[in-house]
Design an enzyme around this catalytic site. Structure first.
Site, PDB file in Angstrom:
ATOM      1  N   GLY A   1      74.769  96.819 -29.307  1.00 51.88           N
ATOM      2  CA  GLY A   1      74.395  97.340 -27.980  1.00 51.88           C
ATOM      3  C   GLY A   1      73.783  96.279 -27.096  1.00 51.88           C
ATOM      4  O   GLY A   1      72.944  96.575 -26.244  1.00 51.88           O
TER       5      GLY A   1
ATOM      6  N   GLY B   1      73.582  96.237 -23.063  1.00 52.82           N
ATOM      7  CA  GLY B   1      72.810  97.245 -22.353  1.00 52.82           C
ATOM      8  C   GLY B   1      71.540  96.601 -21.810  1.00 52.82           C
ATOM      9  O   GLY B   1      71.399  95.369 -21.815  1.00 52.82           O
TER      10      GLY B   1
ATOM     11  N   TYR C   1      68.980 114.123 -29.226  1.00 54.15           N
ATOM     12  CA  TYR C   1      68.623 112.696 -29.318  1.00 54.15           C
ATOM     13  C   TYR C   1      67.441 112.524 -30.271  1.00 54.15           C
ATOM     14  O   TYR C   1      67.432 111.634 -31.127  1.00 54.15           O
ATOM     15  CB  TYR C   1      68.263 112.227 -27.911  1.00 54.15           C
ATOM     16  CG  TYR C   1      67.807 110.794 -27.757  1.00 54.15           C
ATOM     17  CD1 TYR C   1      68.734 109.753 -27.680  1.00 54.15           C
ATOM     18  CD2 TYR C   1      66.449 110.480 -27.637  1.00 54.15           C
ATOM     19  CE1 TYR C   1      68.314 108.433 -27.495  1.00 54.15           C
ATOM     20  CE2 TYR C   1      66.027 109.171 -27.457  1.00 54.15           C
ATOM     21  CZ  TYR C   1      66.963 108.158 -27.382  1.00 54.15           C
ATOM     22  OH  TYR C   1      66.546 106.849 -27.192  1.00 54.15           O
TER      23      TYR C   1
ATOM     24  N   ASP D   1      60.501 119.113 -14.955  1.00 53.99           N
ATOM     25  CA  ASP D   1      59.513 118.043 -15.166  1.00 53.99           C
ATOM     26  C   ASP D   1      59.693 117.418 -16.544  1.00 53.99           C
ATOM     27  O   ASP D   1      59.081 116.395 -16.844  1.00 53.99           O
ATOM     28  CB  ASP D   1      58.089 118.623 -15.105  1.00 53.99           C
ATOM     29  CG  ASP D   1      57.496 118.508 -13.710  1.00 53.99           C
ATOM     30  OD1 ASP D   1      58.058 117.777 -12.866  1.00 53.99           O
ATOM     31  OD2 ASP D   1      56.449 119.151 -13.487  1.00 53.99           O
TER      32      ASP D   1
HETATM   33  P1  NAP Z   1      71.701 101.026 -22.835  1.00 52.80           P
HETATM   34  O1  NAP Z   1      71.419 100.135 -21.696  1.00 52.80           O
HETATM   35  O2  NAP Z   1      72.465 102.280 -22.584  1.00 52.80           O
HETATM   36  O3  NAP Z   1      72.403 100.189 -23.985  1.00 52.80           O
HETATM   37  C1  NAP Z   1      72.905 100.799 -25.132  1.00 52.80           C
HETATM   38  C2  NAP Z   1      74.173 100.094 -25.487  1.00 52.80           C
HETATM   39  O4  NAP Z   1      74.727 100.749 -26.642  1.00 52.80           O
HETATM   40  C3  NAP Z   1      75.232 100.197 -24.399  1.00 52.80           C
HETATM   41  O5  NAP Z   1      75.291  98.980 -23.708  1.00 52.80           O
HETATM   42  C4  NAP Z   1      76.527 100.528 -25.153  1.00 52.80           C
HETATM   43  O6  NAP Z   1      77.463  99.492 -25.048  1.00 52.80           O
HETATM   44  C5  NAP Z   1      76.100 100.544 -26.618  1.00 52.80           C
HETATM   45  N1  NAP Z   1      76.797 101.662 -27.275  1.00 52.80           N
HETATM   46  C6  NAP Z   1      76.692 102.991 -26.992  1.00 52.80           C
HETATM   47  N2  NAP Z   1      77.524 103.696 -27.778  1.00 52.80           N
HETATM   48  C7  NAP Z   1      78.161 102.784 -28.570  1.00 52.80           C
HETATM   49  C8  NAP Z   1      79.130 102.893 -29.583  1.00 52.80           C
HETATM   50  N3  NAP Z   1      79.620 104.090 -29.944  1.00 52.80           N
HETATM   51  N4  NAP Z   1      79.576 101.764 -30.181  1.00 52.80           N
HETATM   52  C9  NAP Z   1      79.091 100.549 -29.820  1.00 52.80           C
HETATM   53  N5  NAP Z   1      78.151 100.374 -28.885  1.00 52.80           N
HETATM   54  C10 NAP Z   1      77.694 101.483 -28.257  1.00 52.80           C
HETATM   55  O7  NAP Z   1      70.352 101.469 -23.545  1.00 52.80           O
HETATM   56  P2  NAP Z   1      68.965 100.698 -23.648  1.00 52.80           P
HETATM   57  O8  NAP Z   1      68.054 101.361 -22.692  1.00 52.80           O
HETATM   58  O9  NAP Z   1      69.174  99.233 -23.616  1.00 52.80           O
HETATM   59  O10 NAP Z   1      68.506 101.169 -25.104  1.00 52.80           O
HETATM   60  C11 NAP Z   1      68.505 100.309 -26.228  1.00 52.80           C
HETATM   61  C12 NAP Z   1      67.857 101.051 -27.388  1.00 52.80           C
HETATM   62  O11 NAP Z   1      66.501 101.386 -27.060  1.00 52.80           O
HETATM   63  C13 NAP Z   1      68.548 102.369 -27.741  1.00 52.80           C
HETATM   64  O12 NAP Z   1      68.627 102.502 -29.140  1.00 52.80           O
HETATM   65  C14 NAP Z   1      67.632 103.426 -27.148  1.00 52.80           C
HETATM   66  O13 NAP Z   1      67.719 104.646 -27.846  1.00 52.80           O
HETATM   67  C15 NAP Z   1      66.278 102.781 -27.281  1.00 52.80           C
HETATM   68  N6  NAP Z   1      65.276 103.240 -26.309  1.00 52.80           N
HETATM   69  C16 NAP Z   1      65.525 103.168 -24.965  1.00 52.80           C
HETATM   70  C17 NAP Z   1      64.569 103.637 -24.075  1.00 52.80           C
HETATM   71  C18 NAP Z   1      64.786 103.597 -22.577  1.00 52.80           C
HETATM   72  O14 NAP Z   1      63.895 104.062 -21.832  1.00 52.80           O
HETATM   73  N7  NAP Z   1      65.891 103.082 -22.080  1.00 52.80           N
HETATM   74  C19 NAP Z   1      63.346 104.151 -24.558  1.00 52.80           C
HETATM   75  C20 NAP Z   1      63.124 104.182 -25.926  1.00 52.80           C
HETATM   76  C21 NAP Z   1      64.101 103.715 -26.799  1.00 52.80           C
HETATM   77  P3  NAP Z   1      78.482  99.335 -23.812  1.00 52.80           P
HETATM   78  O15 NAP Z   1      77.611  99.028 -22.649  1.00 52.80           O
HETATM   79  O16 NAP Z   1      79.333  98.223 -24.207  1.00 52.80           O
HETATM   80  O17 NAP Z   1      79.159 100.678 -23.699  1.00 52.80           O
HETATM   81  P1  GDP Z   2      61.883 111.257 -20.145  1.00 57.22           P
HETATM   82  O1  GDP Z   2      60.727 110.323 -20.014  1.00 57.22           O
HETATM   83  O2  GDP Z   2      62.511 111.213 -21.499  1.00 57.22           O
HETATM   84  O3  GDP Z   2      61.526 112.648 -19.728  1.00 57.22           O
HETATM   85  O4  GDP Z   2      63.059 110.768 -19.202  1.00 57.22           O
HETATM   86  P2  GDP Z   2      63.204 110.242 -17.697  1.00 57.22           P
HETATM   87  O5  GDP Z   2      63.094 108.777 -17.655  1.00 57.22           O
HETATM   88  O6  GDP Z   2      64.488 110.846 -17.233  1.00 57.22           O
HETATM   89  O7  GDP Z   2      61.966 110.805 -16.860  1.00 57.22           O
HETATM   90  C1  GDP Z   2      61.926 112.162 -16.512  1.00 57.22           C
HETATM   91  C2  GDP Z   2      60.738 112.475 -15.613  1.00 57.22           C
HETATM   92  O8  GDP Z   2      60.904 111.852 -14.329  1.00 57.22           O
HETATM   93  C3  GDP Z   2      60.659 113.969 -15.364  1.00 57.22           C
HETATM   94  O9  GDP Z   2      59.298 114.341 -15.102  1.00 57.22           O
HETATM   95  C4  GDP Z   2      61.486 114.115 -14.082  1.00 57.22           C
HETATM   96  O10 GDP Z   2      61.184 115.311 -13.377  1.00 57.22           O
HETATM   97  C5  GDP Z   2      61.050 112.871 -13.314  1.00 57.22           C
HETATM   98  N1  GDP Z   2      62.021 112.399 -12.295  1.00 57.22           N
HETATM   99  C6  GDP Z   2      61.786 112.335 -10.961  1.00 57.22           C
HETATM  100  N2  GDP Z   2      62.855 111.851 -10.314  1.00 57.22           N
HETATM  101  C7  GDP Z   2      63.790 111.557 -11.263  1.00 57.22           C
HETATM  102  C8  GDP Z   2      65.091 110.993 -11.196  1.00 57.22           C
HETATM  103  O11 GDP Z   2      65.629 110.666 -10.142  1.00 57.22           O
HETATM  104  N3  GDP Z   2      65.728 110.816 -12.395  1.00 57.22           N
HETATM  105  C9  GDP Z   2      65.163 111.149 -13.588  1.00 57.22           C
HETATM  106  N4  GDP Z   2      65.841 110.908 -14.729  1.00 57.22           N
HETATM  107  N5  GDP Z   2      63.941 111.720 -13.664  1.00 57.22           N
HETATM  108  C10 GDP Z   2      63.259 111.915 -12.520  1.00 57.22           C
END
Ligand code: NAP
Ligand code: GDP
Length: 315
Positions: free
Chosen positions: A7, A10, A137, A271
């Site tokens: 990944g 990403g 998830y 929310d």
């Molecule tokens: P992201 O930008 O969506 O990156 C995830 C990557 O996973 C994507 O680029 C995608 O590749 C790849 N992927 C998805 N399905 C796949 C599959 N079936 N086979 C191969 N590759 C696949 O997400 P991120 O925010 O960087 O997240 C990275 C990690 O941190 C994840 O495990 C996520 O659960 C965790 N995490 C994220 C957050 C957050 O706020 N974003 C918070 C807590 C934990 P392609 O782009 O090539 O499709």
């Molecule tokens: P979460 O932290 O897992 O709940 O995920 P989000 O990053 O989607 O954050 C959600 C929170 O942001 C909730 O309280 C939503 O009501 C608020 N929110 C406000 N505006 C937005 C928006 O444009 N997109 C998203 N994803 N959430 C929003």
């Protein structure tokens, strides 16, 4: 040592690539393999096996996942569960089959029990049902911890996981319907400013979140890969004192983008979870000197990145 990063095109993966690129020691000492879904679909055991047979890594940083914000989770809970279960089972199984020494996988603070005491810590993952908005998830991510315990108990393997709070930064998914709150707000603010319209924030703006900048998280994940030896997960987060409201995040984004129009809070929208305040004490004991980027600077830098890369950003 050969480090395979799944990944890695990403948001978090790009940040890891950037940290490695700027660190001569990390570049010289390890061989890095950065893969994306174009190298194979990790849901498919045949394609996953081929990736591991080809690269034969010694370490795996496992980031690949189906990832989305609150509103995407509300719509696709089943898909989040099935896709992430398949990806994680394949990555851990083929890591084991290929004798990988260490795997670092990602959980998230949104997988913790909904009814809990605060701050939440690493011991509390399985203590009760997650928030209903993202049960698919959450349960799939919790199973990574079950798999890690299984590989340790049955096979003596050192596979672990990290628990980041809400992440944001360059290369995030700026899709308004499916992305997380900060990239969603940046994209909506950009369009509202361009079209001379008000900005509509979803929900009341009252929920609280701890946000971590993707470049800080990348540095911490690399530290975990080479220095953290426990199977039990570790929370990678700013302090509970640095938790902010969605309204605070709106103010930082609109200030960074010089947005002067009206801001509306659409309380007909969910929310989600009110808060998921997490303790970073375990991290701070092990790495007391780590400096997090101040959130207003990280938000400004991400807004600037988004505006400069508007045509090509994921949206
Ligand atoms: P992201 O930008 O969506 O990156 C995830 C990557 O996973 C994507 O680029 C995608 O590749 C790849 N992927 C998805 N399905 C796949 C599959 N079936 N086979 C191969 N590759 C696949 O997400 P991120 O925010 O960087 O997240 C990275 C990690 O941190 C994840 O495990 C996520 O659960 C965790 N995490 C994220 C957050 C957050 O706020 N974003 C918070 C807590 C934990 P392609 O782009 O090539 O499709
Ligand atoms: P979460 O932290 O897992 O709940 O995920 P989000 O990053 O989607 O954050 C959600 C929170 O942001 C909730 O309280 C939503 O009501 C608020 N929110 C406000 N505006 C937005 C928006 O444009 N997109 C998203 N994803 N959430 C929003």
């Amino acid at each position: 040592m050969k480090i395979l990063v799944t990944g890695s095109f990403g948001m978090v993966g790009h940040a890891i690539q950037m940290v490695v690129e700027n660190d001569e020691k990390l570049k010289a000492k390890y061989e890095w393999v950065f893969i994306s879904s174009k190298d194979g679909d990790l849901k498919d055991p045949v394609q996953a096996k081929a990736i591991f047979d080809k690269h034969k890594p010694s370490h795996v940083i496992h980031l690949a996942a189906r990832v989305g914000g609150l509103f995407s989770n509300l719509r696709y809970n089943l898909d989040f569960f099935r896709e992430n279960m398949a990806i994680n089972d394949n990555v851990l199984n083929f890591s084991f089959q290929n004798n990988v020494q260490k795997v670092v996988s990602c959980l998230s603070t949104c997988i913790f029990p909904d009814k809990t005491s605060y701050p939440i810590d690493e011991t509390m993952i399985h203590n009760g049902p997650p928030h209903v908005s993202n049960f698919g998830y959450a349960y799939a991510k919790r199973m990574i911890d079950v798999l890690n315990q299984g590989y340790k108990v049955q096979h003596g393997k050192n596979y672990t996981s990290i628990i980041p709070t809400n992440v944001f930064g360059p290369h995030d998914n700026f899709d308004i319907q499916n992305g997380h709150v900060i990239p969603g707000l940046m994209h909506k603010t950009y369009l509202a400013k361009k079209n001379g319209e008000p900005l509509t924030v979803w929900g009341s703006g009252e929920p609280l979140r701890q946000f971590i900048y993707s470049l800080d998280l990348a540095k911490l994940i690399i530290w975990v890969t080479f220095n953290y030896e426990q199977t039990e997960p570790i929370i990678l987060s700013v302090s509970p004192k640095d938790e902010i409201s969605i309204k605070d995040a709106v103010n930082m984004v609109t200030k960074s983008m010089d947005f002067q129009n009206k801001i509306i809070f659409d309380t007909s929208k969910s929310d989600g979870q009110y808060k998921k305040t997490a303790s970073n004490l375990k991290l701070m004991k092990l790495l007391p000197d780590f400096q997090f980027t101040p959130i207003d600077k990280a938000i400004k830098d991400t807004c600037d990145w988004f505006v400069q890369n508007y045509e090509t950003a994921r949206k």
